[in-house]
Motif scaffolding. Structure first.
Motif, PDB file in Angstrom:
ATOM      1  N   LYS A  29       0.834  -1.218   0.000  1.00 28.81           N
ATOM      2  CA  LYS A  29       0.000   0.000   0.000  1.00 28.81           C
ATOM      3  C   LYS A  29       0.863   1.260   0.000  1.00 28.81           C
ATOM      4  CE  LYS A  29      -4.003  -2.005   2.249  1.00 28.81           C
ATOM      5  NZ  LYS A  29      -4.784  -2.115   3.484  1.00 28.81           N
ATOM      6  N   LYS A  30       1.979   1.201   0.701  1.00 35.35           N
ATOM      7  CA  LYS A  30       2.904   2.353   0.713  1.00 35.35           C
ATOM      8  C   LYS A  30       3.422   2.621  -0.694  1.00 35.35           C
ATOM      9  CE  LYS A  30       7.558   3.487   2.350  1.00 35.35           C
ATOM     10  NZ  LYS A  30       8.204   3.376   1.039  1.00 35.35           N
ATOM     11  N   LEU A  31       3.875   1.556  -1.380  1.00 35.66           N
ATOM     12  CA  LEU A  31       4.371   1.722  -2.750  1.00 35.66           C
ATOM     13  C   LEU A  31       3.262   2.185  -3.691  1.00 35.66           C
ATOM     14  CD1 LEU A  31       6.658  -1.428  -3.157  1.00 35.66           C
ATOM     15  CD2 LEU A  31       7.363   0.928  -2.662  1.00 35.66           C
ATOM     16  N   ILE A  32       2.065   1.631  -3.516  1.00 36.38           N
ATOM     17  CA  ILE A  32       0.930   1.997  -4.369  1.00 36.38           C
ATOM     18  C   ILE A  32       0.534   3.448  -4.138  1.00 36.38           C
ATOM     19  CG2 ILE A  32      -1.530   1.544  -4.781  1.00 36.38           C
ATOM     20  CD1 ILE A  32      -0.777  -1.448  -4.088  1.00 36.38           C
ATOM     21  N   TYR A  33       0.582   3.891  -2.892  1.00 39.37           N
ATOM     22  CA  TYR A  33       0.293   5.302  -2.599  1.00 39.37           C
ATOM     23  C   TYR A  33       1.281   6.208  -3.333  1.00 39.37           C
ATOM     24  CZ  TYR A  33      -0.184   9.688  -0.127  1.00 39.37           C
ATOM     25  OH  TYR A  33      -0.344  11.024   0.164  1.00 39.37           O
ATOM     26  N   GLU A  34       2.569   5.873  -3.233  1.00 44.44           N
ATOM     27  CA  GLU A  34       3.592   6.665  -3.928  1.00 44.44           C
ATOM     28  C   GLU A  34       3.354   6.643  -5.438  1.00 44.44           C
ATOM     29  OE1 GLU A  34       7.512   5.330  -2.783  1.00 44.44           O
ATOM     30  OE2 GLU A  34       6.967   5.358  -0.654  1.00 44.44           O
ATOM     31  N   LEU A  35       3.036   5.478  -5.949  1.00 41.91           N
ATOM     32  CA  LEU A  35       2.791   5.308  -7.383  1.00 41.91           C
ATOM     33  C   LEU A  35       1.639   6.184  -7.853  1.00 41.91           C
ATOM     34  CD1 LEU A  35       3.442   3.523  -9.945  1.00 41.91           C
ATOM     35  CD2 LEU A  35       1.688   1.963  -9.102  1.00 41.91           C
ATOM     36  N   ASN A  36       0.531   6.144  -7.131  1.00 40.22           N
ATOM     37  CA  ASN A  36      -0.669   6.851  -7.555  1.00 40.22           C
ATOM     38  C   ASN A  36      -0.610   8.359  -7.316  1.00 40.22           C
ATOM     39  OD1 ASN A  36      -2.027   4.607  -8.620  1.00 40.22           O
ATOM     40  ND2 ASN A  36      -2.755   4.006  -6.599  1.00 40.22           N
ATOM     41  N   GLN A  37       0.407   8.819  -6.571  1.00 39.67           N
ATOM     42  CA  GLN A  37       0.594  10.260  -6.359  1.00 39.67           C
ATOM     43  C   GLN A  37       1.547  10.894  -7.368  1.00 39.67           C
ATOM     44  OE1 GLN A  37      -1.379  11.720  -4.036  1.00 39.67           O
ATOM     45  NE2 GLN A  37      -2.109   9.638  -3.775  1.00 39.67           N
ATOM     46  N   LEU A  38       2.144  10.087  -8.230  1.00 39.22           N
ATOM     47  CA  LEU A  38       3.143  10.599  -9.171  1.00 39.22           C
ATOM     48  C   LEU A  38       2.527  11.549 -10.193  1.00 39.22           C
ATOM     49  CD1 LEU A  38       5.228   7.402  -9.977  1.00 39.22           C
ATOM     50  CD2 LEU A  38       6.023   9.428  -8.745  1.00 39.22           C
ATOM     51  N   ARG A  46       7.448   5.993 -12.250  1.00 39.74           N
ATOM     52  CA  ARG A  46       6.340   5.026 -12.320  1.00 39.74           C
ATOM     53  C   ARG A  46       6.878   3.632 -12.597  1.00 39.74           C
ATOM     54  NH1 ARG A  46       1.229   5.763 -16.340  1.00 39.74           N
ATOM     55  NH2 ARG A  46       1.422   7.820 -15.413  1.00 39.74           N
ATOM     56  N   ASN A  47       7.743   3.516 -13.599  1.00 42.02           N
ATOM     57  CA  ASN A  47       8.303   2.205 -13.948  1.00 42.02           C
ATOM     58  C   ASN A  47       9.158   1.627 -12.831  1.00 42.02           C
ATOM     59  OD1 ASN A  47       7.023   2.168 -16.417  1.00 42.02           O
ATOM     60  ND2 ASN A  47       8.759   3.084 -17.506  1.00 42.02           N
ATOM     61  N   ASN A  48       9.936   2.486 -12.171  1.00 46.45           N
ATOM     62  CA  ASN A  48      10.777   2.013 -11.067  1.00 46.45           C
ATOM     63  C   ASN A  48       9.930   1.466  -9.919  1.00 46.45           C
ATOM     64  OD1 ASN A  48      13.136   2.625 -12.414  1.00 46.45           O
ATOM     65  ND2 ASN A  48      13.335   4.649 -11.475  1.00 46.45           N
ATOM     66  N   LEU A  49       8.846   2.180  -9.567  1.00 45.05           N
ATOM     67  CA  LEU A  49       7.970   1.712  -8.491  1.00 45.05           C
ATOM     68  C   LEU A  49       7.261   0.412  -8.876  1.00 45.05           C
ATOM     69  CD1 LEU A  49       6.483   5.059  -7.138  1.00 45.05           C
ATOM     70  CD2 LEU A  49       7.720   3.343  -5.803  1.00 45.05           C
ATOM     71  N   LEU A  50       6.828   0.324 -10.129  1.00 44.42           N
ATOM     72  CA  LEU A  50       6.184  -0.909 -10.581  1.00 44.42           C
ATOM     73  C   LEU A  50       7.155  -2.089 -10.556  1.00 44.42           C
ATOM     74  CD1 LEU A  50       3.987   0.469 -13.489  1.00 44.42           C
ATOM     75  CD2 LEU A  50       3.145  -0.643 -11.398  1.00 44.42           C
ATOM     76  N   GLN A  51       8.407  -1.845 -10.946  1.00 50.40           N
ATOM     77  CA  GLN A  51       9.421  -2.906 -10.905  1.00 50.40           C
ATOM     78  C   GLN A  51       9.653  -3.369  -9.469  1.00 50.40           C
ATOM     79  OE1 GLN A  51      10.940  -4.533 -13.277  1.00 50.40           O
ATOM     80  NE2 GLN A  51      10.829  -3.302 -15.119  1.00 50.40           N
ATOM     81  N   THR A  52       9.620  -2.431  -8.519  1.00 48.61           N
ATOM     82  CA  THR A  52       9.799  -2.777  -7.107  1.00 48.61           C
ATOM     83  C   THR A  52       8.592  -3.531  -6.565  1.00 48.61           C
ATOM     84  OG1 THR A  52      11.175  -0.816  -6.778  1.00 48.61           O
ATOM     85  CG2 THR A  52      10.233  -1.811  -4.804  1.00 48.61           C
ATOM     86  N   LEU A  53       7.392  -3.099  -6.968  1.00 46.82           N
ATOM     87  CA  LEU A  53       6.153  -3.658  -6.444  1.00 46.82           C
ATOM     88  C   LEU A  53       5.835  -5.047  -6.987  1.00 46.82           C
ATOM     89  CD1 LEU A  53       3.434  -3.214  -4.877  1.00 46.82           C
ATOM     90  CD2 LEU A  53       2.563  -2.145  -6.976  1.00 46.82           C
TER      91      LEU A  53
END
Length: 198
Positions: A29-38, A46-53
């Protein structure tokens, strides 16, 4: 004795609010929150967070935001994937998506479920079964894919469908519950929409 996570991943009944699973969902949820606030133009972040998630993200994959999932690590996405707005994937079990898959807005993929019996449900029991989507699949808007479903290759799922059973390759399937409408043929190469020719 199996952990709740092992039970979850093995299709057995499990308790989702056990600490390890809760912590893993909170991390996602923390990563998704960061992702959706970009900012929408910040594609590298966006791609970096998706690769991490995610467990796997193929090349030339593009996810429109917002996006939601439970754990992330159970999602494997192939090459040339496109997901439109408001994709939700409850990935308590594996979700494997092939190459060249298009998801229209508001597609929901659910691996998780709850017992029919109210007492068992109220005790917090859940279960999860994998979902597999083949290559060259287009899933229309507002489609729901339920636990344990496999969708074959070269499939089109019509908008608003609720997919409760496996769908074979090379067909158009629609409805609630989703059923095969017809086979895709060579004639379909001639048209871009109904009887409108290329």
């Amino acid at each position: 004795m199996s952990s709740e996570k092992e039970k979850m991943l093995n299709g057995q009944p499990y308790l989702a609010f056990e600490k390890t699973l809760l912590d893993e969902r909170q991390y996602a949820k923390k990563l998704i929150y960061e992702l959706n606030q970009l900012h929408p133009l910040n594609l590298d972040a966006r791609n970096n967070l998706l690769q991490t998630l995610l467990g796997k993200l193929g090349k030339n994959a593009f996810v429109e935001l917002p996006f939601r999932c439970d754990y992330g690590y159970n999602i494997e996405i192939g090459d040339h994937f496109y997901s439109n707005y408001n994709c939700t994937i409850l990935d308590c079990a594996k979700v494997v998506i092939g190459d060249n898959v298009l998801l229209a807005p508001n597609v929901s993929i659910f691996t998780a479920g709850h017992p029919i019996d109210a007492e068992k449900r109220n005790e917090g029991w859940e279960y999860a079964f994998p979902v597999t989507i083949g290559n060259n699949v287009w899933i229309g808007g507002n489609v729901v894919i339920n636990p344990g479903v496999t969708i074959g290759n070269n499939v089109v799922i019509g908008s608003g469908s609720v997919v409760t059973k496996d769908i074979p390759s090379d067909c158009i399937a629609v409805g609630n519950p989703c059923k095969v409408l017809r086979t895709i043929t060579e004639d379909d190469k001639l048209y871009y929409y109904k009887k409108l020719k290329f």
